[in-house]
Design a protein around this motif. Structure first.
Motif, PDB file in Angstrom:
ATOM      1  N   SER A  56       1.028  -1.008   0.239  1.00 14.85           N
ATOM      2  CA  SER A  56      -0.382  -0.310  -0.171  1.00 14.85           C
ATOM      3  C   SER A  56       1.028   1.242   0.063  1.00 14.85           C
ATOM      4  O   SER A  56       0.440   2.623  -0.478  1.00 14.85           O
ATOM      5  N   GLU A  57       2.247   1.151  -0.009  1.00 10.46           N
ATOM      6  CA  GLU A  57       3.138   2.454   0.118  1.00 10.46           C
ATOM      7  C   GLU A  57       4.701   1.740  -0.445  1.00 10.46           C
ATOM      8  O   GLU A  57       5.002   0.686  -0.183  1.00 10.46           O
ATOM      9  N   GLY A  58       5.313   3.090  -0.677  1.00  9.09           N
ATOM     10  CA  GLY A  58       6.706   2.214  -1.027  1.00  9.09           C
ATOM     11  C   GLY A  58       7.150   3.476  -1.813  1.00  9.09           C
ATOM     12  O   GLY A  58       6.777   4.564  -2.097  1.00  9.09           O
ATOM     13  N   THR A  59       8.273   2.891  -2.740  1.00  9.54           N
ATOM     14  CA  THR A  59       8.983   4.074  -3.993  1.00  9.54           C
ATOM     15  C   THR A  59       9.442   3.541  -5.037  1.00  9.54           C
ATOM     16  O   THR A  59       8.881   2.572  -4.674  1.00  9.54           O
ATOM     17  N   LYS A  60       9.399   3.889  -6.114  1.00  6.91           N
ATOM     18  CA  LYS A  60       9.239   3.405  -7.504  1.00  6.91           C
ATOM     19  C   LYS A  60      10.311   4.173  -8.186  1.00  6.91           C
ATOM     20  O   LYS A  60       9.956   5.933  -8.529  1.00  6.91           O
ATOM     21  N   GLY A  61      10.637   4.176  -8.918  1.00  8.39           N
ATOM     22  CA  GLY A  61      11.424   4.509 -10.069  1.00  8.39           C
ATOM     23  C   GLY A  61      10.906   4.493 -11.848  1.00  8.39           C
ATOM     24  O   GLY A  61      10.859   3.598 -12.067  1.00  8.39           O
ATOM     25  N   TYR A  62      11.318   6.339 -12.558  1.00 10.33           N
ATOM     26  CA  TYR A  62      10.643   6.229 -13.546  1.00 10.33           C
ATOM     27  C   TYR A  62      12.459   6.205 -14.220  1.00 10.33           C
ATOM     28  O   TYR A  62      12.160   7.212 -13.726  1.00 10.33           O
ATOM     29  N   HIS A  63      11.837   5.956 -15.581  1.00  9.69           N
ATOM     30  CA  HIS A  63      13.200   7.559 -16.335  1.00  9.69           C
ATOM     31  C   HIS A  63      12.539   7.920 -17.499  1.00  9.69           C
ATOM     32  O   HIS A  63      11.310   7.149 -18.301  1.00  9.69           O
ATOM     33  N   HIS A  64      12.129   9.208 -17.609  1.00 13.57           N
ATOM     34  CA  HIS A  64      11.418   9.937 -18.124  1.00 13.57           C
ATOM     35  C   HIS A  64      11.781  10.204 -19.360  1.00 13.57           C
ATOM     36  O   HIS A  64      13.598  10.582 -19.618  1.00 13.57           O
ATOM     37  N   PRO A  65      12.079  10.799 -20.325  1.00 14.64           N
ATOM     38  CA  PRO A  65      12.783  10.823 -21.924  1.00 14.64           C
ATOM     39  C   PRO A  65      12.985  12.220 -22.139  1.00 14.64           C
ATOM     40  O   PRO A  65      14.451  12.713 -22.511  1.00 14.64           O
ATOM     41  N   ILE A  66      12.065  13.170 -21.407  1.00 19.59           N
ATOM     42  CA  ILE A  66      12.558  14.518 -20.888  1.00 19.59           C
ATOM     43  C   ILE A  66      12.876  15.095 -19.247  1.00 19.59           C
ATOM     44  O   ILE A  66      14.163  15.278 -19.364  1.00 19.59           O
ATOM     45  N   ALA A  67      12.906  13.890 -18.890  1.00 17.58           N
ATOM     46  CA  ALA A  67      13.062  14.295 -17.709  1.00 17.58           C
ATOM     47  C   ALA A  67      14.184  13.793 -16.877  1.00 17.58           C
ATOM     48  O   ALA A  67      14.557  13.773 -15.533  1.00 17.58           O
ATOM     49  N   THR A  82       7.504  13.343  -4.075  1.00 19.65           N
ATOM     50  CA  THR A  82       8.554  13.566  -4.789  1.00 19.65           C
ATOM     51  C   THR A  82       9.068  14.240  -3.712  1.00 19.65           C
ATOM     52  O   THR A  82       8.560  14.924  -3.010  1.00 19.65           O
ATOM     53  N   GLU A  83      11.123  14.129  -2.408  1.00 16.57           N
ATOM     54  CA  GLU A  83      11.232  14.623  -1.381  1.00 16.57           C
ATOM     55  C   GLU A  83      11.405  16.037  -1.929  1.00 16.57           C
ATOM     56  O   GLU A  83      12.568  15.739  -3.243  1.00 16.57           O
ATOM     57  N   PRO A  84      10.859  16.719  -1.420  1.00 15.87           N
ATOM     58  CA  PRO A  84      10.813  18.404  -1.651  1.00 15.87           C
ATOM     59  C   PRO A  84      12.703  18.644  -1.792  1.00 15.87           C
ATOM     60  O   PRO A  84      13.137  17.998  -1.223  1.00 15.87           O
ATOM     61  N   GLY A  85      13.150  19.174  -2.606  1.00 15.52           N
ATOM     62  CA  GLY A  85      14.574  19.578  -2.969  1.00 15.52           C
ATOM     63  C   GLY A  85      15.203  18.175  -3.237  1.00 15.52           C
ATOM     64  O   GLY A  85      16.274  18.919  -3.722  1.00 15.52           O
ATOM     65  N   SER A  86      14.746  16.883  -3.916  1.00 20.24           N
ATOM     66  CA  SER A  86      15.474  17.020  -4.907  1.00 20.24           C
ATOM     67  C   SER A  86      15.223  16.643  -6.160  1.00 20.24           C
ATOM     68  O   SER A  86      14.270  17.592  -6.386  1.00 20.24           O
ATOM     69  N   SER A  87      16.312  16.258  -6.733  1.00 23.19           N
ATOM     70  CA  SER A  87      16.116  15.613  -8.355  1.00 23.19           C
ATOM     71  C   SER A  87      14.580  15.941  -9.175  1.00 23.19           C
ATOM     72  O   SER A  87      14.307  16.230  -9.957  1.00 23.19           O
ATOM     73  N   SER A  88      14.055  14.778  -7.922  1.00 18.59           N
ATOM     74  CA  SER A  88      12.489  14.590  -8.453  1.00 18.59           C
ATOM     75  C   SER A  88      11.872  14.923  -7.865  1.00 18.59           C
ATOM     76  O   SER A  88      10.813  15.610  -9.188  1.00 18.59           O
ATOM     77  N   ALA A  89      11.371  16.530  -7.737  1.00 23.78           N
ATOM     78  CA  ALA A  89      11.094  17.350  -6.611  1.00 23.78           C
ATOM     79  C   ALA A  89      10.893  18.239  -8.801  1.00 23.78           C
ATOM     80  O   ALA A  89      10.412  19.273  -8.948  1.00 23.78           O
ATOM     81  N   THR A  90      12.353  18.284  -8.799  1.00 20.17           N
ATOM     82  CA  THR A  90      12.511  19.611  -9.655  1.00 20.17           C
ATOM     83  C   THR A  90      12.242  19.023 -11.317  1.00 20.17           C
ATOM     84  O   THR A  90      11.314  19.338 -12.286  1.00 20.17           O
ATOM     85  N   ALA A  91      12.347  17.774 -11.779  1.00 17.36           N
ATOM     86  CA  ALA A  91      12.297  16.709 -13.065  1.00 17.36           C
ATOM     87  C   ALA A  91      10.768  17.295 -12.296  1.00 17.36           C
ATOM     88  O   ALA A  91      10.047  17.672 -14.170  1.00 17.36           O
ATOM     89  N   GLN A  92      10.001  16.589 -11.313  1.00 19.95           N
ATOM     90  CA  GLN A  92       8.523  17.080 -11.489  1.00 19.95           C
ATOM     91  C   GLN A  92       8.222  18.259 -11.585  1.00 19.95           C
ATOM     92  O   GLN A  92       6.711  18.398 -12.782  1.00 19.95           O
ATOM     93  N   ARG A  93       9.006  19.392 -11.335  1.00 20.61           N
ATOM     94  CA  ARG A  93       8.281  20.627 -11.880  1.00 20.61           C
ATOM     95  C   ARG A  93       8.309  20.594 -13.375  1.00 20.61           C
ATOM     96  O   ARG A  93       7.977  21.267 -13.768  1.00 20.61           O
ATOM     97  N   LEU A  94       9.762  20.381 -13.788  1.00 18.68           N
ATOM     98  CA  LEU A  94       9.810  20.667 -14.869  1.00 18.68           C
ATOM     99  C   LEU A  94       8.804  20.480 -16.034  1.00 18.68           C
ATOM    100  O   LEU A  94       8.128  20.607 -16.925  1.00 18.68           O
ATOM    101  N   LEU A  95       8.657  19.002 -15.508  1.00 19.59           N
ATOM    102  CA  LEU A  95       7.151  18.377 -16.538  1.00 19.59           C
ATOM    103  C   LEU A  95       5.936  18.800 -16.163  1.00 19.59           C
ATOM    104  O   LEU A  95       5.110  19.769 -17.129  1.00 19.59           O
TER     105      LEU A  95
END
Length: 78
Positions: free
Chosen positions: A5-16, A41-54
């Motif tokens: 019911s909870e966890g983490t997942k990794g994704y590779h996006h062609p742009i982000a 996403t974790e605040p301040g992480s590279s994933s959060a930056t990528a999420q904002r880009l998308l």
């Protein structure tokens, strides 16, 4: 079988690029067999930056590619 019911997942996006998101699965009341998934996403992480880009890319207007031409109207238009 136990469903996670909870966890983490990794994704590779062609742009982000690579993103890691935390997720939580919430069963909706009423026995409808529906599940609401919340991804963060974790605040301040590279994933959060990528999420904002998308997110920023999703609100940019699409270029006019000429798909709408004279004589072709939107559904429901007069």
């Amino acid at each position: 079988m136990h469903e996670r019911s909870e966890g983490t997942k990794g994704y590779h996006h062609p742009i982000a690029g690579d993103l890691t998101v935390a997720y939580q699965a919430l069963a909706l009341p009423g026995g409808t067999d529906q599940t609401l998934f919340v991804y963060t996403t974790e605040p301040g992480s590279s994933s959060a930056t990528a999420q904002r880009l998308l997110a920023a890319r999703s609100i940019e207007p699409l270029p006019d590619d000429g798909a709408r031409t004279a004589g072709h109207s939107e559904p429901g238009a007069f």
